[in-house]
Design an enzyme around this catalytic site. Structure first.
Site, short mmCIF file in Angstrom:
data_model
loop_
_atom_site.label_atom_id
_atom_site.label_comp_id
_atom_site.label_asym_id
_atom_site.label_seq_id
_atom_site.Cartn_x
_atom_site.Cartn_y
_atom_site.Cartn_z
N ASP A 180 0.71 -1.19 0.26
CA ASP A 180 -0.05 0.16 -0.01
C ASP A 180 1.01 1.26 0.02
OD1 ASP A 180 -1.79 2.06 0.71
OD2 ASP A 180 -2.97 1.11 2.13
N HIS A 181 1.03 1.92 -1.17
CA HIS A 181 2.18 2.91 -1.21
C HIS A 181 1.88 3.95 -0.17
CE1 HIS A 181 -0.85 4.60 -4.12
NE2 HIS A 181 -0.38 5.68 -3.84
N HIS A 239 -6.20 2.07 1.76
CA HIS A 239 -5.60 3.47 2.23
C HIS A 239 -5.94 4.00 3.29
CE1 HIS A 239 -3.51 2.76 -1.62
NE2 HIS A 239 -4.63 3.28 -2.43
#
Length: 465
Positions: A169-170, A232
Site C-alpha cells: 500500500d504505497h 489506504h
C-alpha cells in the site's frame, strides 16, 4: 549465486512511472536493491537493449534523484528483459532455465499486473527452482469482490507462505504517514492528550483533482470505497488510533491496527444516513470504459466511531473523492475547547502534496487587550529542496523494506479482510436504505450532503484556505 528482483508486467505504467525510477534512485543512493539483478518480464517483443532505452526516458522524467547518463548506464547494466506470456504455465519451464543459467537462486517477485493474473503466476512459479522461497510483492486491488479476494489469497498462500507475501500500500510508504507515530509517541504534548477526553474529532481527507482518466474499466468496478477507503484510508485511520505497539515489528503493529478495525462501531448501530454519503462527479458516466448507467461512487464521506476506551464518543470523519478542487491528503486532529468562547486547538498532519505539520492554538492578542486570537505554526518539510532530494519516495522505501524483511509497513491479510467486510456492509446498508448517489460538480469540494452530514452534529470539514 545471485539475487533477482523480477517484475511481472514490465511494460505497464506502474513499472515505468514508479518501479524503475524507484530502483534507479536506489542504485544512485546505494540502497539494498543494488545487490539485485532486475529481470523484467513482458509479452512485447523487445531486446534487453531496446527495453533499457525505453526505461531511460521514464527514469529521466520520474526519478527523484538527478538523472545522468553515467548513473543510468550503471543502473541499466543490471536490467534484463525476458519475453514470455506469463499467463501460460508451460512458459515457466523456460523461465526456470533462464534463472538457472544466470545462477539466480534468491528472488523477489513484483506482480505489477491485474489481480486476475496473480493466481496463475504464483501457481506457475511453484515449478521454478527455489521460487516459492522468495518474496512476493502484490499490488492492490486484491480481487474484485471479497469472496474473490479470499479465494485468491488462499491460492497465493498455498505457494508462498504468508510471511513471504508483501501486500503493498504505497500510502504507507509516504513520509508523513510514517511520521504519525513519531508525532504521537515522541511528543508528550500529544502522547498524553491523544484520546477522546481531549480530542473532539479526527478528520482524514484524501482529495484527487483528476477524474478516472484511463482507469475507467477498473474504477467502475471498484469505486471510492474500495479504491481508497478500505485500504489506504483505513490503514491511516488505524495508525492514528492504535495503541503503541510493544515493538515496531510486523506482528505487533499489525495486531494493534487490527484491534482498531475490530473496534469500529458495527454498521447499523447508527442510522446509515448519519454515517455515509456517496457521490458521483458530473460527467463520470461519459468517461471512457464507464457504464453509461453507472451507480459507482467517485466520492465517499463517512462518520465512524471506534468504540474502545481510548476513542469512545469521538467521531472519525473520512472523505475521499475524484475531480475535487485540489490534490491533497491530510489528517486533522481537533481538540476540545476549554470553554465555548475560544477556538479549537487543531493539529494538521499534511501527507501530500505538501508534507508537514500545522498547529493552531490560542494566544492573547498583542496590545492592551484581553482578546484571544489564534496563532499558527507551520512546518513544511517538503518545502526544502534538500529534504525533497533526501526523502525516499514511497515505492523506493517499500522495496527496501521488503528486501530487509520489514513487514510492518505492508498490509496483512486479516486487516484487508476486516476493512473490506466493513466497507461492504456500509455500501449494502446505504443501498438498502435507498439513499441517493449525490451528484457534484468537478472542481468542487464534493456533494453538499457531505457538508450537511457534519453540520448535523455541530462540526465542519477543516479548511486552511
Amino acid at each position: 549465486m545471485s539475487k533477482a528482483f523480477t517484475i511481472f508486467g514490465g511494460t505497464g505504467d506502474l513499472t515505468f512511472r514508479k518501479l524503475l525510477p524507484a530502483l534507479y534512485n536506489g542504485s544512485v543512493s546505494g540502497a539494498e536493491s543494488l545487490d539485485y539483478e532486475i529481470v523484467v518480464i513482458g509479452r512485447r517483443d523487445y531486446t534487453a537493449e531496446q527495453y533499457r532505452e525505453l526505461a531511460r526516458d521514464w527514469v529521466r522524467q520520474f526519478a527523484r534523484l538527478p538523472y545522468s547518463d553515467s548513473a543510468f548506464a550503471r543502473f541499466a547494466a543490471r536490467i534484463d528483459y525476458y519475453r514470455m506470456d506469463f499467463t501460460d504455465p508451460a512458459a515457466y519451464a523456460g523461465l526456470d532455465n533462464y534463472f538457472r543459467t544466470r545462477g539466480i537462486d534468491e528472488f523477489i517477485f513484483y506482480f505489477a499486473v491485474a489481480p486476475r493474473f496473480f493466481g496463475v503466476i504464483a501457481e506457475s512459479l511453484a515449478g521454478v527452482s527455489n521460487a516459492p522461497n522468495g518474496k512476493v510483492i502484490l499490488e492492490k486491488p486484491f480481487g474484485e469482490t471479497l469472496e474473490d479476494a479470499k479465494a485468491l489469497n488462499k491460492r497465493l498462500e498455498a505457494i508462498f507462505t504468508p510471511e513471504r507475501i508483501y501486500r503493498i500500500d504505497h500510502y504507507l510508504g509516504k513520509e508523513m504517514v510514517r511520521n504519525i507515530e513519531t508525532i504521537r509517541f515522541s511528543n508528550p504534548i500529544f502522547t498524553n492528550l491523544w484520546d477522546a477526553r481531549f480530542i473532539e474529532s479526527v478528520q482524514i481527507s484524501a482529495f484527487e483533482d483528476v477524474g478516472v482518466e484511463s482507469r475507467g474499466g477498473y474504477y467502475d468496478h471498484a469505486g471510492a470505497m474500495k479504491d481508497m477507503v478500505q485500504n489506504h484510508l483505513f490503514q491511516i485511520l488505524s495508525i492514528v488510533a492504535m495503541e503503541r505497539p510493544s515493538e515496531y515489528v510486523g506482528s505487533d503493529m499489525h495486531t494493534e491496527q487490527l484491534k482498531v478495525l475490530h473496534a469500529l462501531r458495527p454498521v447499523g448501530q447508527d442510522p446509515i444516513q448519519d454515517t455515509l454519503v456517496l457521490g458521483q462527479y458530473e460527467g463520470y458516466r461519459q468517461e471512457k470504459l464507464v457504464d453509461p448507467q453507472s451507480q459507482t461512487e467517485t466520492y465517499a464521506a463517512m462518520r465512524l466511531f471506534i468504540d474502545n476506551d481510548r476513542w469512545r464518543g469521538a467521531p472519525f470523519y473520512i472523505r475521499t473523492g475524484k475531480k475535487l478542487g485540489a490534490r491533497e491528503m491530510n489528517v486533522v486532529v481537533t481538540y476540545r475547547r476549554p470553554r465555548p468562547d475560544v477556538a479549537h486547538n487543531v493539529l494538521v498532519i499534511r501527507i501530500q502534496p505538501t508534507e508537514g505539520v500545522y498547529l493552531q492554538f490560542n494566544i492573547q492578542k498583542p496590545g492592551d487587550t484581553t482578546e484571544i486570537t489564534q496563532a499558527k505554526m507551520d512546518f513544511c518539510q517538503s518545502c526544502s529542496l534538500e529534504n525533497r532530494i533526501n526523502t525516499p519516495e514511497a515505492y523506493e522505501r517499500l522495496i527496501g523494506a521488503c528486501i530487509r524483511g520489514e513487514r510492518f509497513w505492508f498490509s496483512r491479510w486479516d486487516q484487508i479482510e476486516t476493512g473490506w467486510q466493513y466497507v461492504e456492509q456500509l455500501r449494502q446498508a446505504y443501498q438498502e436504505a435507498g439513499l441517493p448517489l449525490h451528484s457534484y460538480a468537478g472542481g468542487s469540494a464534493g456533494p453538499q450532503a457531505a457538508e450537511e452530514l457534519l453540520a448535523r452534529f455541530g462540526h465542519s470539514w477543516f479548511c486552511e484556505r
